[in-house]
Design a protein around this motif. Structure first.
Motif, short mmCIF file in Angstrom:
data_model
loop_
_atom_site.label_atom_id
_atom_site.label_comp_id
_atom_site.label_asym_id
_atom_site.label_seq_id
_atom_site.Cartn_x
_atom_site.Cartn_y
_atom_site.Cartn_z
N THR A 184 46.30 152.46 34.58
CA THR A 184 46.50 153.87 34.25
C THR A 184 46.68 154.69 35.51
OG1 THR A 184 44.11 154.32 34.22
CG2 THR A 184 45.14 153.72 32.12
N GLU A 185 47.44 155.77 35.36
CA GLU A 185 47.65 156.71 36.46
C GLU A 185 47.49 158.12 35.90
OE1 GLU A 185 51.21 158.25 39.38
OE2 GLU A 185 51.27 156.20 38.65
N LYS A 186 46.60 158.90 36.51
CA LYS A 186 46.34 160.28 36.07
C LYS A 186 47.23 161.21 36.86
CE LYS A 186 43.01 163.28 34.30
NZ LYS A 186 43.72 164.47 34.02
N ILE A 188 40.62 153.36 28.29
CA ILE A 188 41.25 154.43 29.05
C ILE A 188 40.16 155.43 29.39
CG2 ILE A 188 42.96 156.27 29.05
CD1 ILE A 188 44.52 154.68 26.96
N LYS A 189 39.91 155.61 30.68
CA LYS A 189 38.88 156.56 31.11
C LYS A 189 39.46 157.97 31.06
CE LYS A 189 36.25 153.34 33.76
NZ LYS A 189 35.15 153.02 32.93
N LEU A 190 38.80 158.85 30.33
CA LEU A 190 39.25 160.23 30.14
C LEU A 190 38.29 161.19 30.83
CD1 LEU A 190 39.96 160.07 26.31
CD2 LEU A 190 41.58 159.72 28.17
N ASP A 191 38.82 162.35 31.22
CA ASP A 191 37.96 163.44 31.66
C ASP A 191 38.32 164.67 30.83
OD1 ASP A 191 40.20 164.67 32.86
OD2 ASP A 191 39.75 163.79 34.80
N GLU A 201 44.88 165.78 28.44
CA GLU A 201 45.46 166.32 27.21
C GLU A 201 46.45 165.38 26.53
OE1 GLU A 201 44.65 169.26 25.78
OE2 GLU A 201 43.21 169.69 27.36
N LYS A 202 47.10 164.49 27.31
CA LYS A 202 48.14 163.63 26.76
C LYS A 202 48.07 162.23 27.37
CE LYS A 202 51.24 167.49 26.05
NZ LYS A 202 52.54 168.08 26.26
N ILE A 203 48.42 161.23 26.56
CA ILE A 203 48.47 159.85 27.01
C ILE A 203 49.86 159.30 26.72
CG2 ILE A 203 47.54 157.53 26.73
CD1 ILE A 203 44.85 158.85 26.03
#
Length: 84
Positions: A18-20, A48-51, A55-57
């Motif tokens: 994943t890339e934020k 998937i690590k969220l913070d 808002e979108k994946i």
């Protein structure tokens, strides 16, 4: 957590990266070792690590633009499948 599935007997997944970027997370998937029909190292569940700012994946579609797959509805604080 997301769970993947196959629509055919080919294309098993072994890993996800994943890339934020701002409020978006972009996910890239990597096929198993040993060719397209191989199950060596296959997995179908990924975290998937969220913070709070996510808002979108999006999922990587290779040569095509990444596809929006999930959106957070801020008012209800729930994730829904993207309809775009």
């Amino acid at each position: 957590m997301i769970k993947t599935s196959l629509s055919a007997s080919m294309g098993f997944i072994r890993d996800m990266e994943t890339e934020k970027t701002g409020e978006e997370i972009h996910c890239s998937f990597y096929r198993t070792f040993g060719g397209l029909n191989s199950t060596i190292g296959a997995k179908n569940t990924f975290e998937i690590k969220l913070d709070a700012s996510t808002e979108k994946i999006y999922f990587d579609r290779g040569e095509e633009s990444d596809a929006l797959v999930l959106e957070r509805e801020a008012a209800a604080n729930i994730w829904t499948i993207a309809t775009r």
